[in-house]
Motif scaffolding. Structure first.
Motif, PDB file in Angstrom:
ATOM      1  N   ILE A 138      -4.207 -10.715  -7.717  1.00 23.50           N
ATOM      2  CA  ILE A 138      -3.217 -11.240  -8.659  1.00 23.50           C
ATOM      3  C   ILE A 138      -2.730 -10.051  -9.470  1.00 23.50           C
ATOM      4  O   ILE A 138      -3.523  -9.349 -10.104  1.00 23.50           O
ATOM      5  CB  ILE A 138      -3.817 -12.323  -9.569  1.00 23.50           C
ATOM      6  CG1 ILE A 138      -4.296 -13.504  -8.727  1.00 23.50           C
ATOM      7  CG2 ILE A 138      -2.783 -12.799 -10.588  1.00 23.50           C
ATOM      8  CD1 ILE A 138      -5.006 -14.586  -9.513  1.00 23.50           C
ATOM      9  N   GLN A 139      -1.425  -9.812  -9.414  1.00 19.88           N
ATOM     10  CA  GLN A 139      -0.860  -8.607 -10.013  1.00 19.88           C
ATOM     11  C   GLN A 139       0.431  -8.935 -10.764  1.00 19.88           C
ATOM     12  O   GLN A 139       1.078  -9.948 -10.503  1.00 19.88           O
ATOM     13  CB  GLN A 139      -0.536  -7.582  -8.922  1.00 19.88           C
ATOM     14  CG  GLN A 139       0.427  -8.131  -7.902  1.00 19.88           C
ATOM     15  CD  GLN A 139       1.095  -7.085  -7.042  1.00 19.88           C
ATOM     16  OE1 GLN A 139       1.625  -7.397  -5.994  1.00 19.88           O
ATOM     17  NE2 GLN A 139       1.106  -5.843  -7.465  1.00 19.88           N
ATOM     18  N   TYR A 140       0.765  -8.068 -11.679  1.00 20.20           N
ATOM     19  CA  TYR A 140       2.074  -8.159 -12.322  1.00 20.20           C
ATOM     20  C   TYR A 140       3.140  -7.645 -11.363  1.00 20.20           C
ATOM     21  O   TYR A 140       2.906  -6.687 -10.608  1.00 20.20           O
ATOM     22  CB  TYR A 140       2.105  -7.351 -13.617  1.00 20.20           C
ATOM     23  CG  TYR A 140       1.556  -8.105 -14.798  1.00 20.20           C
ATOM     24  CD1 TYR A 140       2.261  -9.175 -15.352  1.00 20.20           C
ATOM     25  CD2 TYR A 140       0.328  -7.767 -15.357  1.00 20.20           C
ATOM     26  CE1 TYR A 140       1.759  -9.880 -16.435  1.00 20.20           C
ATOM     27  CE2 TYR A 140      -0.188  -8.466 -16.441  1.00 20.20           C
ATOM     28  CZ  TYR A 140       0.534  -9.530 -16.964  1.00 20.20           C
ATOM     29  OH  TYR A 140       0.018 -10.234 -18.033  1.00 20.20           O
ATOM     30  N   LEU A 141       4.287  -8.279 -11.371  1.00 23.71           N
ATOM     31  CA  LEU A 141       5.413  -7.756 -10.617  1.00 23.71           C
ATOM     32  C   LEU A 141       5.973  -6.524 -11.311  1.00 23.71           C
ATOM     33  O   LEU A 141       6.028  -6.444 -12.542  1.00 23.71           O
ATOM     34  CB  LEU A 141       6.524  -8.807 -10.501  1.00 23.71           C
ATOM     35  CG  LEU A 141       6.289  -9.957  -9.509  1.00 23.71           C
ATOM     36  CD1 LEU A 141       7.498 -10.864  -9.487  1.00 23.71           C
ATOM     37  CD2 LEU A 141       6.003  -9.427  -8.119  1.00 23.71           C
ATOM     38  N   GLY A 142       6.395  -5.558 -10.485  1.00 22.55           N
ATOM     39  CA  GLY A 142       7.042  -4.359 -10.982  1.00 22.55           C
ATOM     40  C   GLY A 142       8.282  -4.077 -10.161  1.00 22.55           C
ATOM     41  O   GLY A 142       8.645  -4.838  -9.267  1.00 22.55           O
ATOM     42  N   GLU A 143       8.923  -2.965 -10.453  1.00 27.20           N
ATOM     43  CA  GLU A 143      10.157  -2.632  -9.752  1.00 27.20           C
ATOM     44  C   GLU A 143       9.913  -2.232  -8.308  1.00 27.20           C
ATOM     45  O   GLU A 143      10.765  -2.427  -7.445  1.00 27.20           O
ATOM     46  CB  GLU A 143      10.898  -1.522 -10.495  1.00 27.20           C
ATOM     47  CG  GLU A 143      11.467  -1.961 -11.829  1.00 27.20           C
ATOM     48  CD  GLU A 143      12.433  -0.936 -12.412  1.00 27.20           C
ATOM     49  OE1 GLU A 143      13.558  -0.833 -11.883  1.00 27.20           O
ATOM     50  OE2 GLU A 143      12.046  -0.246 -13.376  1.00 27.20           O
ATOM     51  N   LYS A 144       8.739  -1.670  -7.995  1.00 26.46           N
ATOM     52  CA  LYS A 144       8.415  -1.294  -6.624  1.00 26.46           C
ATOM     53  C   LYS A 144       7.450  -2.324  -6.033  1.00 26.46           C
ATOM     54  O   LYS A 144       6.557  -2.810  -6.720  1.00 26.46           O
ATOM     55  CB  LYS A 144       7.801   0.108  -6.588  1.00 26.46           C
ATOM     56  CG  LYS A 144       8.774   1.196  -7.017  1.00 26.46           C
ATOM     57  CD  LYS A 144       8.161   2.577  -6.896  1.00 26.46           C
ATOM     58  CE  LYS A 144       9.149   3.660  -7.295  1.00 26.46           C
ATOM     59  NZ  LYS A 144       8.558   5.016  -7.180  1.00 26.46           N
TER      60      LYS A 144
END
Length: 314
Positions: A138-144
Motif C-alpha cells: 500500500i503506497q502513496y501515489l506519486g508522479e512516477k
C-alpha cells in the motif's frame, strides 16, 4: 473515513465490496474504465467495479483518458468531500491534479513487494520468474509509476500450483486485510510512510501476444512458470499436428530421461501424459485446448486424438 474508489477488474470489485461492508468507511463515488464491447455481438459490458457500484447506488464516473479529461473529472469530484482516493487496478495513470486533490492524497494497492516489480503485470511476472513469495504494497501515489512512499507491506506465499487467477485472489485478500484496518482507524493526518530504495527497483510490462508462444527447449520449470503466469485467461501455446494447441495447466513431474527431445510426449497411463522439456525433465499436462476445440482434460485429449509416444508438441 470518506473515500473515492478507482478500479476496474474483478479483484478491484472484490475490494470495493469489502469496503462497502464497513460502516466506518464511506465510499462517496467510484471511477472505472468505460464499458467495453464483448463477444461476437460487441455488446457493451460494464466493468465488475461498475456493477458493484451501481448495485450499491453509488455515483460512477468513466473516462477514456482521465489525463486528457482531468478538468471535467475534477469538476465532478469536487461535488464530493472524499478525504482520500483509493486505487486498485484502475487501468490508467492518474495525473497529479487528480491524485493530489483529496485532503489526505491518494493511495494505491500494488501486487508486489515494492520496489520489486513496479509496472503493469506484477502478479503475472512473479509467477513467470518463479517467485515463491510475493505480496502487496500500500503506497502513496506519486508522479512516477509505483515510486510513491510505502505505507505497509504484506507478504503472500506462492505455491507451485498457483496461476495468475489463484495468486490474484491471494493478493486481493491480503489487500483487504491490510487496507480495511488502515481506513477504519481515526485519521487526522497522512499515514506514516517510508521512501522506497529506488536503486533496488525492478520493472515489469504488460503481457504481449508473443509471450504466449512456448519455447519447449526451455527447462520444465521455466515452461511451467510461463504457463501458470498466462493462465487462466490467456494460456501458453505450441503446435500439435500443424495446429495451435494451448496449454492451460501443468505440473512438474518427477521423471526425466538422459535422451533429450524437447516436445516429446510420453503416455504414463490412460489418464496421464508427460511432455519433455529442454532440460530432459517432464511436465505432466493437466488441461489443454486444441485449435477450434474447447478446453479439455488430458484424458479426453488422449482419447480423442489417439495420442501415442510417437506424437510430439512443437
Amino acid at each position: 473515513m470518506k473515500i473515492a474508489f478507482f478500479g476496474t477488474p474483478e479483484p478491484s470489485a472484490k475490494l470495493l465490496q469489502a469496503l462497502l461492508q464497513e460502516p466506518d468507511i464511506q465510499v462517496q463515488f467510484v471511477v472505472t474504465n468505460p464499458d467495453r464491447p464483448k463477444g461476437r455481438s460487441k455488446t457493451l459490458v460494464p466493468s465488475p467495479v461498475k456493477e458493484v457500484a451501481l448495485a450499491a447506488n453509488l455515483p460512477v464516473f468513466q473516462y477514456e483518458s482521465i489525463k486528457k479529461e482531468k478538468e471535467e473529472a475534477l469538476q465532478n469530484f469536487s461535488k464530493f468531500d472524499a478525504e482520500l482516493y483509493v486505487v486498485f487496478a484502475y487501468g490508467s495513470i492518474l495525473p497529479i491534479e487528480i491524485f493530489s486533490y483529496p485532503k489526505f492524497g491518494s493511495i494505491n494497492l500494488h501486487g508486489s513487494i515494492l520496489p520489486d516489480l513496479r509496472g503493469a503485470s506484477p502478479v503475472q511476472t512473479s509467477l513467470w520468474k518463479g517467485y515463491t513469495k510475493s505480496g502487496i504494497s500500500i503506497q502513496y501515489l506519486g508522479e512516477k509509476m509505483d515510486e510513491g512512499d510505502i505505507i505497509s507491506i504484506q507478504e503472500v506465499d506462492i505455491d507451485l500450483e498457483d496461476d495468475t487467477g489463484s495468486l490474484m485472489e491471494k493478493i486481493t485478500q491480503a489487500g483487504i486485510q491490510s487496507l480495511i484496518p488502515l481506513l477504519k482507524g481515526p485519521i487526522t493526518s497522512s499515514f506514516e510512510a517510508s521512501p522506497q530504495d529506488h536503486s533496488k527497483a525492478t520493472y515489469c510490462t504488460k503481457i504481449q501476444a508473443e509471450d504466449r508462444v512456448l519455447d519447449l527447449k526451455l527447462s520444465a520449470m521455466e515452461i511451467h512458470n510461463r504457463i501458470r503466469a498466462l493462465s487462466p485467461d490467456l494460456g501458453g501455446y505450441c503446435r500439435f499436428r500443424d495446429k495451435r494447441l494451448v496449454l492451460w495447466k501443468t505440473r512438474p513431474a518427477d521423471f526425466s530421461e538422459t535422451s533429450i527431445q524437447p516436445g516429446k510426449l510420453k503416455r504414463m497411463d490412460k489418464k496421464a501424459l508427460l511432455l519433455q522439456c529442454g532440460d530432459g525433465r517432464f511436465l505432466e499436462i493437466l488441461s489443454l485446448q486444441p485449435e477450434n476445440k474447447n478446453r479439455m482434460t488430458v484424458a479426453d485429449f488422449m482419447n480423442g486424438f489417439r495420442i501415442s509416444d510417437e506424437d510430439r508438441f512443437e
